[in-house]
Structure formats: C-alpha cells, structure tokens
Design a protein around this motif. Structure first.
Motif, PDB file in Angstrom:
ATOM      1  N   VAL A 290       0.863  -1.182   0.000  1.00  0.00           N
ATOM      2  CA  VAL A 290       0.000   0.000   0.000  1.00  0.00           C
ATOM      3  C   VAL A 290       0.897   1.229   0.000  1.00  0.00           C
ATOM      4  CG1 VAL A 290      -1.905  -1.116   1.197  1.00  0.00           C
ATOM      5  CG2 VAL A 290      -0.134   0.028   2.518  1.00  0.00           C
ATOM      6  N   LYS A 291       0.364   2.327  -0.498  1.00  0.00           N
ATOM      7  CA  LYS A 291       1.142   3.552  -0.577  1.00  0.00           C
ATOM      8  C   LYS A 291       1.101   4.248   0.779  1.00  0.00           C
ATOM      9  CE  LYS A 291       1.407   7.650  -3.486  1.00  0.00           C
ATOM     10  NZ  LYS A 291       2.830   7.859  -3.460  1.00  0.00           N
ATOM     11  N   VAL A 292       2.268   4.598   1.292  1.00  0.00           N
ATOM     12  CA  VAL A 292       2.323   5.349   2.543  1.00  0.00           C
ATOM     13  C   VAL A 292       2.145   6.827   2.192  1.00  0.00           C
ATOM     14  CG1 VAL A 292       3.749   5.910   4.539  1.00  0.00           C
ATOM     15  CG2 VAL A 292       3.900   3.649   3.499  1.00  0.00           C
ATOM     16  N   PRO A 293       1.209   7.526   2.868  1.00  0.00           N
ATOM     17  CA  PRO A 293       1.017   8.939   2.551  1.00  0.00           C
ATOM     18  C   PRO A 293       2.300   9.742   2.743  1.00  0.00           C
ATOM     19  CG  PRO A 293      -0.334   8.256   4.434  1.00  0.00           C
ATOM     20  CD  PRO A 293       0.279   7.029   3.875  1.00  0.00           C
ATOM     21  N   GLY A 294       2.454  10.765   1.934  1.00  0.00           N
ATOM     22  CA  GLY A 294       3.699  11.521   1.905  1.00  0.00           C
ATOM     23  C   GLY A 294       4.120  12.085   3.243  1.00  0.00           C
ATOM     24  N   TRP A 295       3.152  12.647   3.981  1.00  0.00           N
ATOM     25  CA  TRP A 295       3.524  13.272   5.256  1.00  0.00           C
ATOM     26  C   TRP A 295       4.074  12.232   6.224  1.00  0.00           C
ATOM     27  CZ3 TRP A 295       1.037  11.449   9.575  1.00  0.00           C
ATOM     28  CH2 TRP A 295      -0.158  10.746   9.363  1.00  0.00           C
ATOM     29  N   LEU A 296       3.472  11.018   6.181  1.00  0.00           N
ATOM     30  CA  LEU A 296       3.919   9.958   7.085  1.00  0.00           C
ATOM     31  C   LEU A 296       5.296   9.459   6.657  1.00  0.00           C
ATOM     32  CD1 LEU A 296       2.803   8.442   9.516  1.00  0.00           C
ATOM     33  CD2 LEU A 296       2.004   6.678   7.962  1.00  0.00           C
ATOM     34  N   GLU A 297       5.440   9.289   5.347  1.00  0.00           N
ATOM     35  CA  GLU A 297       6.716   8.809   4.803  1.00  0.00           C
ATOM     36  C   GLU A 297       7.847   9.764   5.192  1.00  0.00           C
ATOM     37  OE1 GLU A 297       6.925   6.496   1.554  1.00  0.00           O
ATOM     38  OE2 GLU A 297       9.022   6.367   2.174  1.00  0.00           O
ATOM     39  N   HIS A 298       7.585  11.074   5.037  1.00  0.00           N
ATOM     40  CA  HIS A 298       8.637  12.054   5.320  1.00  0.00           C
ATOM     41  C   HIS A 298       8.957  12.114   6.812  1.00  0.00           C
ATOM     42  CE1 HIS A 298       9.486  13.639   1.435  1.00  0.00           C
ATOM     43  NE2 HIS A 298       8.212  13.855   1.172  1.00  0.00           N
ATOM     44  N   SER A 299       7.923  12.041   7.659  1.00  0.00           N
ATOM     45  CA  SER A 299       8.228  12.164   9.088  1.00  0.00           C
ATOM     46  C   SER A 299       8.841  10.888   9.640  1.00  0.00           C
ATOM     47  CB  SER A 299       6.988  12.587   9.885  1.00  0.00           C
ATOM     48  OG  SER A 299       5.815  12.128   9.287  1.00  0.00           O
ATOM     49  N   LEU A 300       8.300   9.711   9.238  1.00  0.00           N
ATOM     50  CA  LEU A 300       8.908   8.468   9.713  1.00  0.00           C
ATOM     51  C   LEU A 300      10.296   8.286   9.123  1.00  0.00           C
ATOM     52  CD1 LEU A 300       6.025   5.841   9.720  1.00  0.00           C
ATOM     53  CD2 LEU A 300       7.143   6.893  11.667  1.00  0.00           C
ATOM     54  N   GLY A 301      10.510   8.890   7.938  1.00  0.00           N
ATOM     55  CA  GLY A 301      11.814   8.788   7.300  1.00  0.00           C
ATOM     56  C   GLY A 301      12.923   9.449   8.099  1.00  0.00           C
ATOM     57  N   LEU A 302      12.556  10.275   9.084  1.00  0.00           N
ATOM     58  CA  LEU A 302      13.575  10.902   9.934  1.00  0.00           C
ATOM     59  C   LEU A 302      14.111   9.920  10.977  1.00  0.00           C
ATOM     60  CD1 LEU A 302      12.063  14.414  10.678  1.00  0.00           C
ATOM     61  CD2 LEU A 302      14.037  13.885   9.269  1.00  0.00           C
TER      62      LEU A 302
ATOM     63  N   TYR B 136      11.170  -1.806   8.000  1.00  0.00           N
ATOM     64  CA  TYR B 136      12.395  -1.597   8.777  1.00  0.00           C
ATOM     65  C   TYR B 136      13.391  -0.750   7.987  1.00  0.00           C
ATOM     66  CZ  TYR B 136      16.666  -2.577  11.370  1.00  0.00           C
ATOM     67  OH  TYR B 136      17.850  -2.450  12.064  1.00  0.00           O
ATOM     68  N   CYS B 137      13.595  -1.102   6.713  1.00  0.00           N
ATOM     69  CA  CYS B 137      14.568  -0.378   5.898  1.00  0.00           C
ATOM     70  C   CYS B 137      14.215   1.096   5.783  1.00  0.00           C
ATOM     71  CB  CYS B 137      14.625  -0.954   4.493  1.00  0.00           C
ATOM     72  SG  CYS B 137      14.884  -2.709   4.435  1.00  0.00           S
ATOM     73  N   ARG B 138      12.926   1.382   5.604  1.00  0.00           N
ATOM     74  CA  ARG B 138      12.536   2.769   5.326  1.00  0.00           C
ATOM     75  C   ARG B 138      12.410   3.605   6.584  1.00  0.00           C
ATOM     76  NH1 ARG B 138       7.401   1.406   2.007  1.00  0.00           N
ATOM     77  NH2 ARG B 138       6.953   3.606   1.669  1.00  0.00           N
ATOM     78  N   PHE B 139      11.965   2.968   7.676  1.00  0.00           N
ATOM     79  CA  PHE B 139      11.594   3.794   8.827  1.00  0.00           C
ATOM     80  C   PHE B 139      12.413   3.518  10.079  1.00  0.00           C
ATOM     81  CE2 PHE B 139       7.517   3.178   6.387  1.00  0.00           C
ATOM     82  CZ  PHE B 139       7.697   4.344   5.651  1.00  0.00           C
ATOM     83  N   LEU B 140      13.427   2.652   9.987  1.00  0.00           N
ATOM     84  CA  LEU B 140      14.213   2.393  11.197  1.00  0.00           C
ATOM     85  C   LEU B 140      15.699   2.188  10.929  1.00  0.00           C
ATOM     86  CD1 LEU B 140      13.551   2.266  14.167  1.00  0.00           C
ATOM     87  CD2 LEU B 140      13.325  -0.187  14.008  1.00  0.00           C
ATOM     88  N   CYS B 141      16.022   1.552   9.810  1.00  0.00           N
ATOM     89  CA  CYS B 141      17.399   1.069   9.638  1.00  0.00           C
ATOM     90  C   CYS B 141      18.421   2.220   9.616  1.00  0.00           C
ATOM     91  CB  CYS B 141      17.523   0.274   8.351  1.00  0.00           C
ATOM     92  SG  CYS B 141      19.196  -0.324   8.081  1.00  0.00           S
ATOM     93  N   PRO B 142      19.342   2.251  10.593  1.00  0.00           N
ATOM     94  CA  PRO B 142      20.322   3.341  10.639  1.00  0.00           C
ATOM     95  C   PRO B 142      21.371   3.239   9.536  1.00  0.00           C
ATOM     96  CG  PRO B 142      20.739   1.757  12.385  1.00  0.00           C
ATOM     97  CD  PRO B 142      19.477   1.319  11.712  1.00  0.00           C
ATOM     98  N   TYR B 143      21.677   2.009   9.119  1.00  0.00           N
ATOM     99  CA  TYR B 143      22.656   1.869   8.042  1.00  0.00           C
ATOM    100  C   TYR B 143      22.017   2.281   6.723  1.00  0.00           C
ATOM    101  CZ  TYR B 143      26.699  -0.008   5.611  1.00  0.00           C
ATOM    102  OH  TYR B 143      27.834  -0.122   4.856  1.00  0.00           O
TER     103      TYR B 143
END
Lengths: 189, 447
Positions: B157-169, B226-233
């Motif tokens: 499913v597509k993650v909404p942009g605002w969520l993607e950008h904030s979780l991406g931090l 995990y890769c998009r919203f948590l992985c530090p590497y």
C-alpha cells in the motif's frame, strides 16, 4: 529533440554531487586508513572470570540463545572426588544416591560415577547443562570450587553486546583474546 | 572425606562466609591409577571463516550491481536475495551484519583499546562505497533484513507523503542514538533491538520475537518497513545514494509518462515529473524562506544540544555501572531489601564492597554521556532542519524517475516500463506512444 534526463550535461547539481561523492570516498579511505592498524589487534571473545562470578543464575536465562552458551565446566585436578559432593547433592539429601530429588542440578546434567572407595567422579553433560550455577554455588561455598561457569565457544555467538554481561551482578564478563578464549581454574594444591 | 554427616554440613553452612575459601579438601589419592579427565575447551568458529564472510559479501555486492545495471533482472535480484537471506540470515544468524558495524566503528573511534576486526571494517565500508558509485545495491539483494522484507511483501500500500517524510527521519535519529550509546561504551542498541535477528536465530526473548513478527506482518502490506523507517545503516546508504555516480534508470530509452513504474514501485521511491507551476513563486520569497531556514539551523542545533544535555542523566542509566551506582545511592538513603542470591542483592553486595570505585566510574561515565547526548541533541536539530530545507527545494524533473536516496534498487520497475519491454522484445515498438514533446524551457530553468 530529446531533452536530457533532468538537467543539462553538466550542472551545478552534478558538480555538487561529484564533489560530495569525492569527499565521501576520501573520508571512507581516511577512516579505513585510521582503523587499519586496529584490525591487527587480537580479535576478542566473551568469557566469565570465575573469580568474579557470583552464581546468580542469570547465565541460564539471559543468553540470547534458547540454550545458554554458558555451561558448567569441571576442573578435575581441583576436585576432591568427594562422596558427598556439595555441588551434586541437595543440602541434607535423603540419601547419597543419584535419585533426582537428591540432586542440586535441575536437569540431572552431572554424571556421578564410582571410581574407587571413597572416590566418585563428577562429569557435566553439556547438552543437559543450562548454566544455572546451582552446582557451582554448592561446590564453591562448601567444596573445592572445582565446578565453575565458562562460556563455551562452540555455542557462543560472540554478540557485540553480550546479553548476560549486561546484567551480570558480579561484573564477571569480559572480552579475552580469541587465542586464549577460556579463563580456566587450575590446580593450586 | 568419606561421608560428611548432615550435621557437619550444617556446621559448614553456618561457618562458611561469603568469601569463598576454596580447596577445602585434599585431592584424591587413587590406588588403581585412575587418570583424571581433561577439561575440554572447544574453540570458537575459526577466524578464517570471517574472510569467507567478507568474500561472500563482496561477491554478492558485485553480483547485485551486475544484475541491477547490466541484466536489469528482477528475477536475478530476487534469487540473490534468497541466497543472502539464507547465508547472512539463517546460516550466519544475521550476525555479522553491516547495520551493527556502525556501533563497532563508533566505539572503535573513541576507545583505542577496542579491537576492530577486518571483517567489521569491511562490512561497514564495502556497501557504503558501492552505494557511493552504484546506489543501494546492498539493500537490494545482499542485506538479509532487506531480503526478508522484500520477499514477504504481498500487497503493497502507498504510505502517505507526510507519514513517509516524518517516519523517514527516524533512521537518522536511530543512527545518532546508536553511535552515541556505542561511543560511550554503554550499549549496542542497534543490535539489541534488531527485530529480525531473533527470527534468524529462531530464539530470543518473547518481546523481540513479537517485534520481529510485527515487522513481518506490517511488511506484508508496507514495503520494507524496517529499511525505510528504522534502519540506521539504510540512512547512511540513502545519503550515499544521493550523491552516487550511477543510478537506477527505469527506461532504457525515453519516458512514455505512463506511470506504470510508479505503480510497480512498492517503496514509494518513484518521483513523478514536476510541471512548471502556472504561477511560479517569486524567487524573492523562495530566497527569504531559505534564509529563514538557514537562520533556524544553528538555533535548532544549539537548542537540540541543550535538550540533549538535559537528557544525559536519563541516558546514562543505560549503562549497567551507572544503574548500579544509582541503585546503591538510593539504597544508602532508603535501604532496599532483596531476597538473598538474587542478581539485585548480589550486585548491591558488589557495590558495597567497593563503593568509591563504583561511584567514581559512574561519575566518569556520566561525564561521557553528557558529551555524547549533547552531540546527539545537536544531531537531531540538524537532521530536522536539513529535512525542512530539502522539502522546501523545488525539484526539476521531466520524467518519472526513482529517488536517488529512497530507491533500494529492487529492480521491480524495469519490467513495468513499456520501453524496457520493447527492448526485451516483449512488445512491438509500434505499441509505444510517441516521444513526448520537450518540456517548455521555463520548466527546465532554475530560478
């Protein structure tokens, strides 16, 4: 008349990108150079210092492995071969037999064999031992201290951060060179 | 000692102190010449194997690059993922992995006595250098964490942009926290809270296995959570990907603007063309906004540093020595009672044996935490403001193309592109829409 993918052949953006990449590669090379000397250092593994072990029982439960990598080992040259082994038997056992209710070990991992009168030999079955240190406590407190805990390196995963070490109340875990991976008790009779 | 009577045992119980005086009984004197068994000392996994791991990593990285750029083959990337999941995941138990090496390196930089094996350095550097040139090939098919999530994805499913950008931090913050905790020598939190390693080992605490299962469940519908919203590497590789020399290109020829690749990408990495705005913002306003953000940057960094400094005592409790010192001082003011032989009682006993050394060590550690968490706070401020600056920049794009940082090079989009299908002979060239007219020059020029 196909326009370039996004930008002209050489743009400010690309210049910036090239510069950043170059500095990142230089940084990585610098890091590799600075750390290269350190790779020569001895690789280390975790081990328990038996002198600091307080036999709390964490080793049986805190290891990330289902079956803890910590096992009881036996220094046979320190053992008194006692008939009433305080590591083997419960305090005040009904009788000195191998019946389960007489044993300290919750998994019957200690094998007791008669050698000659009055001596008995005690051996650890590592597949049964869970590293709970009940026998170690008995042997250290009332006996010769020949039973003690060690990390068995055929089982240990050598985690970055040992989960048992983190909770060890005796601060008994430390990293040792891989060439001498055990801290063995030896005979000092 | 023939037969120790229970009464004698009771006497021993009463007299034996906490200090273990061992060697109480003489060694046996065997008449029949019984030979003592020898205490076995099984060796650790041979060191030579670590070079095998490193060789497999380099080989897999090379193969991944070849599959992505030369073969453009999703099937090949998938098979390589399965291999990596098997080898680095289930065979090597997800340990050694590049994600954790961030911490080894951080500790190695600050603790000169810490041994840094060649494999650890190699696992940190190799995927990063590859990403600087060819994008996130490591994420695509070499990392077992990525491979696992890539293979379980069923209905993205597509993650909404605002969520993607904030979780991406979050990955950047986790990166900073992981490095800070490791640099103080107190904890390897990236390893400790890794959700997949317990699954690879098929053992671990219930909470961690639950976390892993939750990530897998979410991963059925959200691509690589995990890769998009948590992985530090992944955060590091994302930065490297932004400046990479080569990049994944969907179309081998020209973009038909068909949007099929955007639908094919399960990771929200495809960016659509940005048309020239009908009412362009005046450049003065853009400049003013950028100036504001640049002004805010030092304030955010400074503010973050101040907040970080305040949080240092809290973070310091992660270190077992500091935690024990606090327990001890608490115990002094209001005595605590723990059942005997419990870990708490025993550690308190150790504290009481040498309180001075313990308190001194704790004070030293608190000082180190003060510095580390100040840096961490500054890092948080920096990350947030840079994200805002990045969001305020106007991209210039005429075609659909993958975002350099977000693309994990899974190769799914290639097959979706009509032009690629023509190249492979799956589609007649006549079926393609004509080349689009070049965009108006106004859209190309930057203000």
């Amino acid at each position: 008349m196909n326009p370039g993918p996004t930008t002209p052949a050489f743009s400010r953006r690309q210049f910036l990108r090239d510069g950043l990449r170059l500095s990142a590669v230089a940084g990585a090379a610098g890091l590799a150079g600075a750390m290269a000397g350190r790779t020569q250092a001895q690789t280390t593994v975790w081990q328990i210092d038996p002198a600091k072990c307080v036999r709390c029982g964490n080793c049986a439960t805190k290891c990330v492995l289902e079956q803890s990598a910590v096992k009881c080992v036996h220094a046979f040259d320190i053992c008194g071969y006692c008939q009433l082994c305080t590591g083997y038997f419960e305090p005040e056992p009904n009788e000195l037999t191998t019946a389960a209710e007489n044993q300290q070990c919750p998994t019957a991992a200690i094998k007791r064999t008669f050698v000659e009168d009055p001596y008995y030999e005690y051996e650890i079955d590592e597949n049964l031992c869970i590293g709970c240190a009940k026998c170690v406590e008995g042997c250290t407190r009332f006996g010769n201290g020949s039973l003690y805990l060690q990390i068995r390196h055929d089982r240990c995963l050598n985690c970055n951060e040992c989960a048992i070490a983190r909770t060890c109340p005796g601060d008994a875990f430390r990293r040792v060179p891989v060439t001498h991976p055990y801290l063995l008790k030896t005979d000092t009779h | 000692m023939r037969r120790l009577r229970p009464s004698l045992w009771l006497f021993l119980l009463a007299t034996s102190g906490a200090v273990a005086a061992e060697h109480r009984f003489p060694p046996p004197e065997f008449e029949a010449g019984h030979k003592l068994p020898i205490t076995t000392t099984p060796e650790a996994r041979a060191l030579a194997w670590q070079y095998v791991d490193l060789a497999v990593l380099l080989g897999a990285l090379g193969l991944a690059l070849w599959l992505i750029y030369r073969r453009r083959s999703r099937r090949g990337v998938m098979w390589l993922s399965i291999f990596s999941l098997g080898y680095f995941g289930f065979y090597r138990n997800g340990c050694i992995c590049a994600i954790g090496t961030i911490q080894n390196l951080a500790l190695g930089i600050f603790d000169r006595s810490y041994a840094l094996p060649l494999t650890v350095l190699g696992f940190f550097l190799a995927p990063l250098v590859v990403a600087l040139f060819g994008g996130r090939a490591f994420c695509a098919a070499v990392c077992p964490h990525g491979a696992l999530q890539d293979l379980v994805l069923v209905k993205p499913v597509k993650v909404p942009g605002w969520l993607e950008h904030s979780l991406g931090l979050v990955p950047f913050l986790f990166l900073g926290a992981g490095a800070a905790f490791a640099a103080t020598g107190s904890a390897f939190i990236i390893c400790r809270y890794d959700p997949f390693v317990p699954l690879f080992r098929l053992s671990g605490s219930m909470s961690l296995i639950g976390l892993g299962a939750a990530f897998v469940l979410v991963g059925l519908f959200v691509g690589r959570p995990y890769c998009r919203f948590l992985c530090p590497y992944g955060a590091l590789l994302r930065l490297a990907g932004l400046v990479s020399k080569w990049r994944v290109r969907v179309t081998p020829d020209y973009c038909t603007q068909c949007k099929l690749c955007e639908h094919a990408c399960p990771y929200g990495a495809m960016r659509e063309p940005v048309a020239a705005p009908t009412h362009p913002e005046p450049p003065a306003r853009q400049r003013r906004r950028l100036a504001w953000l640049l002004l805010v940057l030092p304030l955010a960094v400074g503010g973050g540093a101040l907040v970080g400094r305040q949080l240092a005592p809290l973070a310091a409790r992660m270190h077992p020595t500091v935690a024990l010192a606090e327990l001890y001082t608490e115990h002094l003011s209001s005595p605590k009672k723990f059942p005997p032989m419990t870990p708490e009682a025993l550690s308190l006993e150790r504290a009481e044996a040498d309180p001075k050394a313990l308190l001194a060590a704790a004070a030293d550690l608190r000082g180190r935490f003060g510095i580390a968490s100040t840096w961490f706070g500054a890092w948080v401020g920096l990350v947030i403001v840079i994200k805002l600056i990045a969001l305020s920049l106007r991209p210039a794009r005429t075609d659909y193309e993958p975002d350099r940082g977000a693309c994990v090079a899974c190769a799914r989009c290639f097959e979706s592109c009509p032009n690629e299908r023509v190249r492979r002979g799956l589609l007649p060239p006549e079926a393609l829409p004509p080349r689009p007219l070049p965009a108006a020059p106004v859209a190309m020029k930057k203000a």
